[in-house]
Design a protein around this motif. Structure first.
Motif, PDB file in Angstrom:
ATOM      1  N   THR A 189      53.324  66.361  92.289  1.00 58.72           N
ATOM      2  CA  THR A 189      52.336  65.189  91.977  1.00 58.72           C
ATOM      3  C   THR A 189      53.068  64.406  90.916  1.00 58.72           C
ATOM      4  O   THR A 189      53.946  64.841  90.023  1.00 58.72           O
ATOM      5  N   VAL A 190      52.762  63.218  90.956  1.00 57.00           N
ATOM      6  CA  VAL A 190      53.415  62.157  90.006  1.00 57.00           C
ATOM      7  C   VAL A 190      52.373  62.118  88.674  1.00 57.00           C
ATOM      8  O   VAL A 190      51.320  61.811  88.749  1.00 57.00           O
ATOM      9  N   ILE A 191      53.163  62.084  87.550  1.00 62.53           N
ATOM     10  CA  ILE A 191      52.243  62.043  86.346  1.00 62.53           C
ATOM     11  C   ILE A 191      52.697  61.025  85.318  1.00 62.53           C
ATOM     12  O   ILE A 191      54.144  60.654  85.468  1.00 62.53           O
ATOM     13  N   SER A 192      52.252  60.381  84.517  1.00 62.10           N
ATOM     14  CA  SER A 192      52.307  59.477  83.599  1.00 62.10           C
ATOM     15  C   SER A 192      52.321  60.071  82.243  1.00 62.10           C
ATOM     16  O   SER A 192      51.116  60.366  81.690  1.00 62.10           O
ATOM     17  N   PRO A 193      53.480  60.101  81.473  1.00 63.20           N
ATOM     18  CA  PRO A 193      53.247  60.620  79.989  1.00 63.20           C
ATOM     19  C   PRO A 193      52.850  59.513  79.030  1.00 63.20           C
ATOM     20  O   PRO A 193      53.075  58.442  79.224  1.00 63.20           O
ATOM     21  N   SER A 194      52.255  59.938  78.148  1.00 60.68           N
ATOM     22  CA  SER A 194      51.993  59.009  76.898  1.00 60.68           C
ATOM     23  C   SER A 194      52.888  58.891  75.968  1.00 60.68           C
ATOM     24  O   SER A 194      54.167  59.648  76.122  1.00 60.68           O
ATOM     25  N   ALA A 195      52.954  58.031  75.157  1.00 54.85           N
ATOM     26  CA  ALA A 195      53.848  57.764  73.999  1.00 54.85           C
ATOM     27  C   ALA A 195      54.507  58.981  73.242  1.00 54.85           C
ATOM     28  O   ALA A 195      55.501  59.115  73.097  1.00 54.85           O
ATOM     29  N   ASP A 196      53.361  59.927  72.990  1.00 58.30           N
ATOM     30  CA  ASP A 196      53.541  60.973  72.307  1.00 58.30           C
ATOM     31  C   ASP A 196      54.343  62.149  73.055  1.00 58.30           C
ATOM     32  O   ASP A 196      54.221  63.357  72.651  1.00 58.30           O
ATOM     33  N   GLY A 197      54.263  61.954  74.409  1.00 60.70           N
ATOM     34  CA  GLY A 197      54.734  63.082  75.250  1.00 60.70           C
ATOM     35  C   GLY A 197      53.814  64.103  75.783  1.00 60.70           C
ATOM     36  O   GLY A 197      54.173  64.994  76.560  1.00 60.70           O
ATOM     37  N   CYS A 198      52.558  63.469  75.769  1.00 64.82           N
ATOM     38  CA  CYS A 198      51.397  64.151  76.535  1.00 64.82           C
ATOM     39  C   CYS A 198      50.961  63.539  77.596  1.00 64.82           C
ATOM     40  O   CYS A 198      51.343  62.370  78.031  1.00 64.82           O
ATOM     41  N   LEU A 199      50.190  64.392  78.374  1.00 65.17           N
ATOM     42  CA  LEU A 199      49.913  63.828  79.710  1.00 65.17           C
ATOM     43  C   LEU A 199      48.848  62.608  79.527  1.00 65.17           C
ATOM     44  O   LEU A 199      47.839  62.815  78.795  1.00 65.17           O
ATOM     45  N   ASP A 200      49.058  61.514  80.312  1.00 69.94           N
ATOM     46  CA  ASP A 200      48.061  60.170  80.084  1.00 69.94           C
ATOM     47  C   ASP A 200      47.217  60.220  81.174  1.00 69.94           C
ATOM     48  O   ASP A 200      46.063  60.291  81.448  1.00 69.94           O
ATOM     49  N   HIS A 201      48.009  60.423  82.564  1.00 68.78           N
ATOM     50  CA  HIS A 201      47.141  60.372  83.693  1.00 68.78           C
ATOM     51  C   HIS A 201      48.139  60.879  84.974  1.00 68.78           C
ATOM     52  O   HIS A 201      49.203  61.024  84.668  1.00 68.78           O
TER      53      HIS A 201
END
Length: 451
Positions: A189-201
Motif C-alpha cells: 500500500t502506498v502512503i503519504s507522510p505528513s511534514a512531521d513524519g506521521c501518516l497523512d493518508h
C-alpha cells in the motif's frame, strides 16, 4: 573496438545474431505484428527501442553500475539486449550509456555478438538519456545510420526478462492510442507522510497500479513531448507516459504486464535474476550416445531414468554419428546441457567429439554449457581407483574448455550389475546430473563423481 560517437554509430563489425541462428521464427513473428498492428496493404510497423543505461546504481550498493554487473559472468545488460534482439520486428535498439562506459558497451556488443545495437551518450538523468536516444532516431541527425521509426519502445536496461508478447501488446496499443505502458498490481500500500513524519493518508491499493516497463509511443508523440518538456521534468521526472499526457495530451493505454517484468534494483535482485536464468536454461538435457550394434542399451536406460526422475525437464537424445546431425538440431533448439555416455571404455573420444561440436556452434557465448561425461565400467575388471586414474584427463581438459564457458565434469557408474542395483545407481546419477546442471557450480569443473 573503438567507442562510437555520441551521435549513435553502430559497431563496425556486424556478426550474425546468435539468437537468430538458434531457430527463431522471424517470419511468423513479423506476420503477427503486421496482422495485429498495420492497416491492410501497409508494410509492418517500423519499430525501434531505446534503453537508458546511464545510471550509477546507487541502490545496488556496489561500485559497478548495475546494468554492467555480471550474472553467470555475463553483464546484465547483455541479457536485456538479447531479449529485445529475439524480437525480429524491432529494427534498431539504441542504448544510452555514460561517456566512460561507451567503450565497455561496444566491447559487450562485440563479445556477445549483439546486433542492431547503436550506442549514444547518456544524459545526467534518466529523461535526458531517453531524449538523447530519441534524438539519435530522429531523421535530422547527420551521419546517422538509424531511421526514424513509427513506434518506439522505451525499456529499462535492467529488466532482462521481458517477453515478446508484452512488447507486442504495448506496441499495438501505442499504434492505436499514441502511448501505452505495462502495469502491475501494487504489492504494498502506498502512503503519504505528513511534514512531521506521521501518516497523512494512504491510497486504496486495489484502485492503483505500479507503472512498469516496457512502454511504447508513436515516435512523433514522445519526441514532441521531450522537445517541449521543462528542465524540471528532465531533471526530476521518471514517468514517460506522464510526459506524453502533459505535453501532447495523449492518454496512454495501460496493458497488464507479466510478473517477470520486475527491475533489478538491489544486490539481492542479482541473485534472484541468476536463479531465474539458471532455471530457464536447465529445462533441457540431451543425452549423447554413439551406441554400437550389439551393445547393451545402458545409455537409453540412463535416458529413461532421467525422464522419470526429472519430470519437469525435457530430456532428449542424440548421436555423434551422421556428421552430428542430431546434435546440430538439438543445439539449434538452445539446449545448454549435455550428458555424454561412454560404455565399457576408458577413452574419451566421444566426449571430445561432443565438446568440439559445442565449441564450433558458439553455443557457450551466451550461457555456460554443462557437459557431464558419464563412464560406465565393470568394477570386476577395473578397480574404481584405477578407473579414476584413467580418467584424470578430465581435470586438465576441463580447465581448457572452461575458458570457453563450458563446464565439464565426469561421472562414474558401475556396470554391469543386477537390475535393482543398476536402477539405484542410475537414480543417483540422475540426481547428480540434475544438481550439476541446475547449480552450474564452476567449483565442480573437472571433478570425478561416483554414482
Amino acid at each position: 573496438m573503438e567507442p562510437g560517437p555520441p551521435g549513435g554509430s553502430r559497431p563496425a563489425e556486424r556478426r550474425p545474431c546468435l539468437s537468430s541462428r538458434l531457430g527463431a521464427d522471424r517470419a511468423a513473428s513479423a506476420s503477427l505484428l503486421s496482422a495485429a498492428g498495420a492497416e491492410p496493404g501497409r508494410r509492418p510497423l517500423a519499430v525501434a527501442a531505446v534503453l537508458p543505461a546511464g545510471g550509477c546504481g546507487e541502490r545496488m550498493g556496489v561500485p559497478t553500475p548495475k546494468q554492467f554487473c555480471p550474472i553467470l559472468e555475463r553483464p546484465l545488460i547483455s541479457y536485456t539486449l538479447q531479449a529485445l534482439e529475439r524480437v525480429c520486428w524491432i529494427k534498431d535498439i539504441v542504448v544510452a550509456v555514460t561517456v566512460e562506459n561507451i567503450e565497455a558497451m561496444n566491447s559487450i556488443i562485440q563479445k556477445y555478438h549483439h546486433e542492431r545495437i547503436s550506442v549514444v551518450e547518456a544524459g545526467v538523468t534518466r529523461h535526458r538519456s531517453i531524449f538523447n536516444g530519441l534524438k539519435a532516431l530522429a531523421e535530422d541527425q547527420p551521419d546517422s545510420k538509424l531511421c526514424k521509426p513509427e513506434v518506439v519502445i522505451i525499456h529499462d536496461a535492467v529488466r532482462p526478462f521481458v517477453e515478446e508478447d508484452v512488447l507486442l501488446k504495448v506496441v499495438i496499443a501505442a499504434k492505436e492510442h499514441g502511448a501505452a505502458g505495462a502495469i502491475r498490481p501494487l504489492v504494498s500500500t502506498v502512503i503519504s507522510p505528513s511534514a512531521d513524519g506521521c501518516l497523512d493518508h494512504s491510497l486504496e491499493r486495489a484502485r492503483h497500479r505500479a507503472s512498469e516497463m516496457p512502454q511504447a509511443f508513436l515516435f512523433d508523440v514522445i519526441y514532441e513531448a521531450y522537445q517541449q518538456c521543462s528542465d524540471y521534468d528532465l531533471e526530476f521526472g521518471t514517468e514517460c507516459l506522464q510526459l506524453a499526457l502533459k505535453y501532447c495530451h495523449t492518454k496512454a493505454k495501460l496493458v497488464e504486464g507479466s510478473p517477470d517484468l520486475w527491475k533489478v534494483t538491489y544486490k539481492r535482485d542479482l541473485y534472484a535474476a541468476e536463479s531465474i536464468i539458471k532455471e530457464r536454461i536447465s529445462q533441457k538435457i540431451c543425452v549423447v550416445m554413439d551406441t554400437k550394434e550389439g551393445e547393451e542399451p545402458v545409455g537409453h536406460l540412463l535416458e529413461e531414468v532421467l525422464k522419470s526422475e526429472l519430470n519437469h525437464v525435457k530430456v532428449t537424445s542424440g548421436a555423434l554419428c551422421h556428421a552430428g546431425g542430431d546434435l546440430e538440431q538439438i543445439i539449434s533448439e538452445q539446449c545448454y546441457n549435455f550428458v555424454c555416455v561412454n560404455v565399457m571404455t576408458s577413452d574419451f573420444q566421444e566426449t571430445q567429439k561432443l565438446l568440439s561440436t559445442v565449441e564450433e556452434s558458439n553455443l557457450s557465448i551466451l550461457y555456460p554449457v554443462v557437459v557431464v561425461s558419464v563412464h560406465f565400467f565393470d568394477i570386476k575388471s577395473v578397480p574404481l581407483s584405477q578407473k579414476m586414474e584413467d580418467l584424470m584427463w578430465i581435470r586438465e581438459f576441463a580447465k581448457e574448455v572452461r575458458e570457453r564457458n563450458i563446464l565439464l565434469c565426469g561421472l562414474l557408474i558401475c556396470y554391469p550389475q543386477d537390475e535393482q542395483k543398476l536402477q539405484e545407481s542410475l537414480r543417483q546419477a540422475a540426481i547428480i546430473i540434475a544438481a550439476l546442471i541446475k547449480e552450474r557450480n564452476s567449483g565442480l569443473v573437472g571433478q570425478l563423481l561416483v554414482a
